[in-house]
Design an enzyme around this catalytic site. Structure first.
Site, short mmCIF file in Angstrom:
data_model
loop_
_atom_site.label_atom_id
_atom_site.label_comp_id
_atom_site.label_asym_id
_atom_site.label_seq_id
_atom_site.Cartn_x
_atom_site.Cartn_y
_atom_site.Cartn_z
N ARG A 13 -5.75 -5.70 -9.30
CA ARG A 13 -4.94 -5.35 -8.15
C ARG A 13 -5.72 -6.08 -6.83
O ARG A 13 -6.79 -5.98 -6.92
CB ARG A 13 -5.09 -3.61 -7.96
CG ARG A 13 -4.15 -3.02 -9.25
CD ARG A 13 -2.70 -3.34 -8.89
NE ARG A 13 -1.78 -2.62 -9.78
CZ ARG A 13 -1.32 -2.84 -11.01
NH1 ARG A 13 -1.44 -4.39 -11.16
NH2 ARG A 13 -0.57 -2.29 -11.66
N GLU A 37 0.66 -6.15 -0.99
CA GLU A 37 1.99 -6.70 -1.42
C GLU A 37 3.21 -6.16 -0.63
O GLU A 37 3.08 -4.83 -0.73
CB GLU A 37 1.85 -6.31 -2.80
CG GLU A 37 0.90 -7.41 -3.60
CD GLU A 37 1.07 -7.05 -5.29
OE1 GLU A 37 1.93 -6.50 -5.83
OE2 GLU A 37 -0.06 -7.20 -5.78
N HIS A 72 2.52 -11.86 -8.05
CA HIS A 72 2.34 -10.63 -9.12
C HIS A 72 3.02 -10.85 -10.46
O HIS A 72 4.13 -9.87 -10.73
CB HIS A 72 2.55 -9.23 -8.46
CG HIS A 72 2.00 -8.24 -9.09
ND1 HIS A 72 1.35 -7.11 -8.55
CD2 HIS A 72 1.62 -8.03 -10.63
CE1 HIS A 72 0.71 -6.21 -9.30
NE2 HIS A 72 1.04 -6.80 -10.75
C1 DGY Z 1 0.34 -4.00 -14.80
O1 DGY Z 1 1.03 -3.83 -15.87
O2 DGY Z 1 -0.42 -3.24 -14.23
C2 DGY Z 1 1.20 -5.07 -13.98
O3 DGY Z 1 0.23 -5.58 -12.98
C3 DGY Z 1 2.73 -4.84 -13.66
O4 DGY Z 1 2.71 -3.73 -13.09
#
Ligand code: DGY
Length: 338
Positions: free
Chosen positions: A241, A270, A288
Site C-alpha cells: 500500500r 491513489e 495498482h
Molecule cells: C489487494 O488484494 O489488496 C490488492 O491490492 C487489490 O486490492
C-alpha cells in the site's frame, strides 16, 4: 406475502457472469461504471442494503454504516482491507470478508516483474527508445543491476512474501526477511529465507520488496531514516500500500542518488501520483495492478461472491463465509502478513 429478498450493492463493474450468481439469492444493485465513491455515496448506497461487495475504492467505516440498519455483510475484493474499519463493522455485528490466497501467486509474479524492471531499467529504456533518443548501440548505456546472485529483502513475510522468496530461488538470490513475527523454522527452510531485524534488512538488501499490510503501525514505516540505511545501489519495490512509504523521502533519495531505483504499484493518494515521482526516470510506476491477471481477478470476484452469499445466510455454505476477516488479535493468519 413473500419476504422481500435481501438487497446487495455491487460497488464497481466486475465480471457479469460471476456476479450473476448473486441474482439467484438477492436483489442486486450494480454500479454500471468504474467510479470513485465518496463517503456520502457509499453511505447512500448502503442505506437500504443487506450486503455489499466493495473494492479498495470504497471506504466503509463508522460514518458509512451509521445509516445502514440492515447491513449484515461486506465482502471486500482484495487481500488488503485497509479500506474497511473492521472494528466498526464487527461492533455492529456485520461480517467482513476479504480475498486471500487466490491472488498470492499472481501478485508475487508481479512483484518480481517490477523488481526486475527497476533493476534493469526496463521502462526507462523503453521511454528512451520511444522518444527517439537511441542513437546506436551503446556499450555503457542504461546499465542496471543484476538480480541473480544478489540479496533480496522482503518486508512482510506472509503468503505473497513467501511466494516472492520461492521465486528468488530460481535466481540464486540470498533471501532475507523481516516480519512482525518470525516464521516457523520449516517455513523459513521452504523459502530458503533468513530472519533479520528491520535495520539489517534495509542495510543488506540489494533489492527490497514491501509486502506488508497497511495499518497505523506501518504508516510511513519506510521513511527517510529507513531509506538512509539502504545502499545507494539498491532498489525498492512496493506492491503493498502506498501509505507504507513516505513518498517525499523516497523521491528525495531517488533524485539525489541515495537509492538506485524504485518500482511502485501503489501510492498514498491513489489515483494521484506525487509529481516528484512522475518527474524521475529511475522509478517504475504502475497503476495498482499487481493482482491483475484475468484469471486471478475472476477468482477474486468468485471468492467475494461466495463470501457474500454465505455471510448473508444463503447457498451451501450459509453462515460460513470461506474467508472472513477475524476480529483484531484473533487472526489465525496473523495480521502483519499479506
Ligand atoms: C489487494 O488484494 O489488496 C490488492 O491490492 C487489490 O486490492
Amino acid at each position: 406475502m413473500a419476504e422481500p429478498r435481501p438487497r446487495v450493492w455491487v460497488a464497481q463493474p466486475l465480471f457479469d457472469d460471476i456476479v450473476a450468481r448473486l441474482h439467484a439469492h438477492f436483489d442486486v444493485v450494480q454500479v454500471p461504471a468504474v467510479v470513485e465513491h465518496d463517503a456520502a455515496a457509499v453511505a447512500d448506497a448502503l442505506r437500504e442494503a443487506d450486503g455489499a461487495l466493495v473494492t479498495l475504492n470504497e471506504r466503509v467505516g463508522e460514518a458509512e454504516i451509521a445509516g445502514a440498519p440492515r447491513l449484515r455483510a461486506v465482502a471486500n475484493l482484495g487481500v488488503g482491507y485497509n479500506n474497511l474499519d473492521v472494528a466498526a463493522l464487527h461492533a455492529r455485528g456485520i461480517v467482513a470478508t476479504n480475498t486471500p490466497d487466490v491472488l498470492t501467486e499472481t501478485t508475487a509474479d508481479f512483484g518480481f516483474a517490477l523488481m526486475m524492471a527497476a533493476a534493469r531499467r526496463v521502462t526507462e529504456a523503453e521511454r528512451h527508445l520511444r522518444a527517439g533518443r537511441w542513437q546506436g548501440w551503446n556499450f555503457k548505456g542504461l546499465l542496471g543491476a543484476d538480480l541473480h546472485g544478489s540479496t533480496l529483502g522482503i518486508l512482510g513475510m506472509g503468503r505473497i512474501g513467501q511466494g516472492i522468496a520461492r521465486r528468488a530461488a530460481g535466481f540464486d538470490m540470498r533471501v532475507l526477511y523481516h516480519n512482525r513475527s518470525r516464521l516457523p523454522a520449516d517455513v523459513e527452510r521452504a523459502c530458503n529465507a533468513r530472519y533479520v531485524d528491520f535495520d539489517a534488512l534495509f542495510a543488506q538488501a540489494d533489492h527490497l520488496v514491501l509486502v506488508l499490510p497497511y495499518s497505523a503501525a506501518s504508516h510511513h514505516i519506510v521513511d527517510a531514516a529507513a531509506l538512509a540505511r539502504m545502499q545507494p545501489t539498491a532498489t525498492l519495490t512496493n506492491i503493498a500500500r502506498g501509505g507504507i512509504v513516505d513518498e517525499a523521502a523516497l523521491a528525495d533519495a531517488l533524485a539525489h542518488g541515495r537509492l538506485a531505483s524504485a518500482a511502485l504499484d501503489v501510492f498514498e493518494g491513489e489515483p494521484a501520483v506525487d509529481p516528484r515521482l512522475l518527474a524521475l526516470d529511475n522509478v517504475v510506476l504502475t497503476p495498482h495492478i499487481a493482482s491483475g491477471s484475468l484469471a486471478t481477478r475472476r477468482a477474486m470476484v468468485a471468492l467475494a461472491v461466495d463470501n457474500l452469499i454465505a455471510a448473508l445466510g444463503a447457498g451451501p455454505d450459509a453462515g460460513r463465509p470461506p474467508t472472513p476477516i477475524a476480529p483484531a488479535g484473533r487472526d489465525a493468519k496473523r495480521p502483519g502478513t499479506a
